[in-house]
Motif scaffolding. Structure first.
Motif, short mmCIF file in Angstrom:
data_model
loop_
_atom_site.label_atom_id
_atom_site.label_comp_id
_atom_site.label_asym_id
_atom_site.label_seq_id
_atom_site.Cartn_x
_atom_site.Cartn_y
_atom_site.Cartn_z
N VAL A 151 0.91 -1.36 -0.04
CA VAL A 151 0.24 -0.03 -0.15
C VAL A 151 1.02 1.16 -0.14
O VAL A 151 1.65 1.63 0.80
CB VAL A 151 -1.04 -0.01 1.20
CG1 VAL A 151 -1.95 1.25 1.04
CG2 VAL A 151 -1.72 -1.23 1.40
N GLU A 152 0.78 1.96 -1.11
CA GLU A 152 1.80 3.09 -1.33
C GLU A 152 1.00 4.20 -1.67
O GLU A 152 -0.08 4.10 -2.17
CB GLU A 152 2.76 2.96 -2.27
CG GLU A 152 3.86 1.67 -1.76
CD GLU A 152 4.94 1.48 -3.06
OE1 GLU A 152 4.82 2.02 -4.11
OE2 GLU A 152 5.99 0.63 -2.72
N GLU A 153 1.32 5.43 -1.51
CA GLU A 153 0.67 6.62 -1.58
C GLU A 153 0.90 6.90 -3.37
O GLU A 153 2.29 6.90 -3.69
CB GLU A 153 1.35 8.00 -0.97
CG GLU A 153 0.79 9.23 -1.18
CD GLU A 153 1.23 10.29 -0.31
OE1 GLU A 153 0.74 11.64 -0.75
OE2 GLU A 153 1.92 10.05 0.44
N ALA A 154 0.15 7.07 -3.99
CA ALA A 154 0.07 7.16 -5.64
C ALA A 154 -1.08 7.80 -6.13
O ALA A 154 -2.13 7.56 -5.30
CB ALA A 154 0.58 5.83 -6.19
N SER A 155 -1.30 8.35 -7.30
CA SER A 155 -2.27 8.74 -7.79
C SER A 155 -3.57 7.60 -8.03
O SER A 155 -4.61 7.89 -8.26
CB SER A 155 -2.11 9.50 -9.18
OG SER A 155 -1.55 8.37 -10.03
N SER A 156 -2.88 6.41 -8.33
CA SER A 156 -3.75 5.13 -8.84
C SER A 156 -3.01 4.00 -8.28
O SER A 156 -1.78 3.83 -8.29
CB SER A 156 -4.06 5.33 -10.49
OG SER A 156 -2.65 5.27 -10.83
N THR A 157 -3.72 2.79 -8.39
CA THR A 157 -3.09 1.60 -7.94
C THR A 157 -2.44 1.41 -9.20
O THR A 157 -1.37 0.49 -9.03
CB THR A 157 -4.22 0.71 -7.63
OG1 THR A 157 -4.84 1.04 -6.29
CG2 THR A 157 -3.70 -0.74 -7.56
N ALA A 158 -2.74 1.71 -10.47
CA ALA A 158 -1.89 1.37 -11.73
C ALA A 158 -0.62 1.73 -11.49
O ALA A 158 0.25 1.19 -12.16
CB ALA A 158 -2.73 2.05 -12.91
N GLU A 159 -0.37 2.97 -10.92
CA GLU A 159 1.08 3.17 -10.86
C GLU A 159 1.86 2.48 -10.08
O GLU A 159 2.89 1.97 -10.39
CB GLU A 159 1.29 4.84 -9.97
CG GLU A 159 1.06 5.85 -11.04
CD GLU A 159 1.45 7.01 -10.04
OE1 GLU A 159 2.56 7.11 -9.72
OE2 GLU A 159 0.47 8.04 -9.94
N ILE A 160 1.31 2.01 -8.96
CA ILE A 160 2.04 0.79 -8.12
C ILE A 160 2.21 -0.47 -9.04
O ILE A 160 3.16 -0.99 -8.73
CB ILE A 160 1.33 0.61 -6.85
CG1 ILE A 160 0.91 1.79 -6.08
CG2 ILE A 160 2.05 -0.50 -5.78
CD1 ILE A 160 0.15 1.87 -4.85
#
Length: 307
Positions: free
Chosen positions: A120-129
């Protein structure tokens, strides 16, 4: 946790990838992108989601493979973009699947770490992760994977217009476009294709909108929905439109479901955190966009949320 997720994925061959209930472009695009990547490694993948894929996402490659029932003949489960166990819906059975590793890939700040391994990371979308996971797995980017992942980024950033959009988001998008994803076509599919029936419903809801102490809100009673269809798709995008009201700091859309639940979609201007409201009522999300499903009648739930 990235290395741990990659280690776990490398251990198994048969996966169930679960997209969250009332799916959006991020959970579907991220799941499909990951599925294509795992298949390129010779792994077997089953895609599942309790609810139907929205019409505006049906253009994605492989979307017709989605199943709406639980599957237990797998070695591991991957939850994509689901902030808590309930968001996985009926396709994940905690009893029959309790011995299977549950890998969680998500970007919601309200995620409670319900998996065996949680990325679980800070990002604009789960797609980025998911893009980072695919890179760590050593999978070469191609047009199919890139199209799925860019759809996730575009939808969750509302076309790179949300406060969550960062240089990393733009760098990821650039890379995916260079790999063959069509930004113009994706944007057209997800933002510019609405049925006349949906627009008529939106018109009725917007005409009924009210402003109370900085919060603009409206509702979709079950009797308004065509054929009593309360799958959430008819209100898709309406909460975002409400949030454009100049006089409001936050927006709320209340959709009556046929199962005794009220679906609540919350949006906010920068500086306001609606995720705390959603979390209090058993939901989750982000500061500018969150939601929950609350049992009760439309009026009582509405008043509780607005308070």
């Amino acid at each position: 946790m990235l290395s741990k997720i990659v280690q776990e994925i490398s251990r198994y061959h048969r996966f169930l990838i679960v997209s969250h209930v009332d799916p959006d472009g991020d959970t579907i695009g991220s799941s499909l992108g990951l599925a294509w990547a795992l298949r390129s490694l010779g792994k077997d993948v089953v895609l599942a989601c309790q609810d139907a894929v929205p019409d505006e996402i049906m253009f994605l490659p492989g979307v017709d493979a989605y199943e709406q029932q639980a599957r237990g003949d797998v070695e591991a489960v991957i939850a994509v973009d689901a902030s808590d166990l309930r968001r996985m819906g009926k396709v994940y059975d905690p009893q029959t699947m309790k011995d299977l590793p549950l890998l969680v890939i998500d970007h919601h700040v309200t995620n409670d770490g319900y998996g065996t391994v949680n990325l679980v990371e800070e990002a604009s979308s789960t797609a980025e992760i998911v893009l980072r996971v695919i890179d760590a797995l050593g999978v070469s980017m191609d047009e199919t994977i890139a199209t799925c992942l860019l759809t996730g980024i575009v939808t969750d950033t509302q076309g790179f217009r949300t406060s969550s959009t960062t240089p990393d988001s733009l760098s990821a998008a650039l890379r995916l476009v260079e790999a063959g994803a069509g930004l113009v076509e994706i944007s057209h599919q997800v933002f510019n294709r609405r049925s006349l029936e949906m627009l008529a419903l939106w018109g009725r809801a917007l005409a009924a909108a009210k402003l109370r102490e900085g919060v603009v809100w409206t509702e979709l009673p079950l009797r308004w929905l065509p054929g009593g269809n309360a799958n959430g798709q008819m209100g898709s995008g309406l909460a975002n439109m409400l949030n454009t009201v100049r006089e409001a700091k936050a927006a709320a859309l209340f959709t009556e479901q046929g199962d005794g639940l009220i679906d609540v979609s919350l949006r906010a201007k920068p500086g306001v955190d609606v995720s705390r409201v959603a979390l209090e009522f058993g939901g989750g999300g982000h500061a500018p966009a969150a939601g929950c499903q609350v049992p009760g009648d439309l009026e009582n739930v509405r008043e509780a949320i607005l308070a």
